[in-house]
Design a protein around this motif. Sequence first.
Motif, PDB file in Angstrom:
ATOM      1  N   HIS A  74      69.607  91.495 -65.077  1.00 27.33           N
ATOM      2  CA  HIS A  74      68.861  91.764 -66.308  1.00 27.33           C
ATOM      3  C   HIS A  74      68.792  93.250 -66.631  1.00 27.33           C
ATOM      4  O   HIS A  74      68.577  94.076 -65.742  1.00 27.33           O
ATOM      5  N   ASP A  85      66.781  98.368 -60.798  1.00 26.88           N
ATOM      6  CA  ASP A  85      66.255  97.002 -60.856  1.00 26.88           C
ATOM      7  C   ASP A  85      66.854  96.259 -62.046  1.00 26.88           C
ATOM      8  O   ASP A  85      66.584  96.601 -63.193  1.00 26.88           O
ATOM      9  N   GLY A  86      67.664  95.261 -61.760  1.00 26.78           N
ATOM     10  CA  GLY A  86      68.264  94.445 -62.816  1.00 26.78           C
ATOM     11  C   GLY A  86      69.571  94.996 -63.331  1.00 26.78           C
ATOM     12  O   GLY A  86      70.599  94.319 -63.275  1.00 26.78           O
ATOM     13  N   GLU A 118      63.663  89.062 -67.870  1.00 28.51           N
ATOM     14  CA  GLU A 118      63.448  88.654 -66.479  1.00 28.51           C
ATOM     15  C   GLU A 118      62.052  89.051 -66.036  1.00 28.51           C
ATOM     16  O   GLU A 118      61.388  88.338 -65.290  1.00 28.51           O
ATOM     17  N   GLU A 119      61.624  90.235 -66.457  1.00 29.08           N
ATOM     18  CA  GLU A 119      60.402  90.818 -65.888  1.00 29.08           C
ATOM     19  C   GLU A 119      59.111  90.189 -66.426  1.00 29.08           C
ATOM     20  O   GLU A 119      58.083  90.248 -65.769  1.00 29.08           O
ATOM     21  N   HIS A 184      71.386  92.804 -56.411  1.00 29.00           N
ATOM     22  CA  HIS A 184      70.082  93.336 -56.807  1.00 29.00           C
ATOM     23  C   HIS A 184      69.585  94.275 -55.726  1.00 29.00           C
ATOM     24  O   HIS A 184      70.010  94.170 -54.575  1.00 29.00           O
ATOM     25  N   GLN A 187      64.006  95.940 -53.216  1.00 30.52           N
ATOM     26  CA  GLN A 187      62.631  96.173 -53.695  1.00 30.52           C
ATOM     27  C   GLN A 187      61.600  96.042 -52.585  1.00 30.52           C
ATOM     28  O   GLN A 187      60.417  95.796 -52.835  1.00 30.52           O
ATOM     29  N   HIS A 346      63.967  85.947 -58.630  1.00 32.92           N
ATOM     30  CA  HIS A 346      65.108  86.491 -59.364  1.00 32.92           C
ATOM     31  C   HIS A 346      65.692  85.392 -60.245  1.00 32.92           C
ATOM     32  O   HIS A 346      65.480  84.209 -59.985  1.00 32.92           O
TER      33      HIS A 346
HETATM   34 ZN   LIG Z   1      65.020  92.589 -61.127  1.00 30.97          ZN
END
Ligand SMILES: [Zn+2]
Length: 410
Positions: A74, A85-86, A118-119, A184, A187, A346
């Motif tokens: 994403h 991120d994404g 996505e978030e 990905h 995190q 995810h």
């Molecule tokens: Zn993500």
Amino acid sequence: MRVDPSAVIERLRALDQRSGGRRVAWSAVWSGERPRLANDLAALPGVGVETDAAGNLWATLRGRRPETLVLGSHLDCVPDGGWLDGCLGVMVAAELLATAAHAGSPPCTLAVVDWADEEGSRFGHSLLGSSAAAGLLTSRDLAGLVDHEGIPIAAVLAEHGVNLQTVNDAGARLTWVGAYLELHIEQGPVLEAQGRSCAAVKGCGGARRMRLTFSGEAGHAGTVPMEHRRDPVRAAAEFIATALRRARDDGGLATVGELQARPGTPTAIATACHATLDVRHADVGALDRLEAAAVETAHAAAHDTGTTLGIEPLWSIDPIAFDSGLVADAIRHTDGRPALTSGALHDAAALARVGIPTAMVFVASRAGISHSRAEDTSDAALHTAITAFVALASSTMQRLEAGRLARSPG
Ligand SMILES: [Zn+2]
């Protein structure tokens, strides 16, 4: 197939410079960034670009077989989110599609997807686009959602050409999807602590979330003897200590993220204590046991302290395992060491849930920091992870070409 990891990193740095930390889904910055990607991919020989009924952006290169390998993630981010991120998963997919398009017709069809929202930063609903494509959403799930200014989701999505009544039409795109892969960032701190730059991911953990209220009796801190008290804070403390220890002993996670004593005065025994509990585990049986044990512990703590207990369930999602064959390939192409379970959700989870063979690769996150401008990963780790991911994509295309991947009923 070979991809130059530096080219992927260059794409990511340029993206970060233009719109880093500001690509919240359905914002002008996010919707301004997507046509750049679309135009870039549409210029490749043989590649067609479309946006589906849920706002997901697709670029497809037809191969010798219709079975399709989808690579994606994403472009949207949380406010002040990081540079990886994404978008890492989207940019590696874009670079791989570019390489494949210049090499001619691939053995199976190859598609890149940038999942919409996505978030869930604006409306609180994570995995929106991928869940719609997987047929896991109804317009009723979304109809009541508003942003922090009270603007309804239907109005905002309509500005982006998405009609809430027809979001699940996006599922038509998945008919020929034979496999889904996503790169990905982790995190979290596990890979760095283990001295690994990347790893296979075998699934996403599940969660159960509840709110607990212990109610007791107010009293003066200086006059009521301890044995006469009905103290809801003591009940909560006993409950929390036991529930957290139990999760640790069972290989799960437990978090009390909210805790409030009411009315909250240093000189009075509280009348009530509110706590939330979020428990997570990779195994559904273990998750159910952790949840049941937490409820039992809370009742025991209430009983011990002469308080009463109310429990309100807040949220629940089952763990999902990825395809064992693809995970074994991912282990082989990364460092050969055991696969991780993702504690975060995810887009891959939505596809796995409907029976599409799925796997992910995680690259280490510096100090485990994410959803922050401080999010980072070394170029060396990115190089290793991108190379491993591209090898996994190549071997998956060979499996699809040979008809060696089957969808499960989901
Ligand atoms: Zn993500």
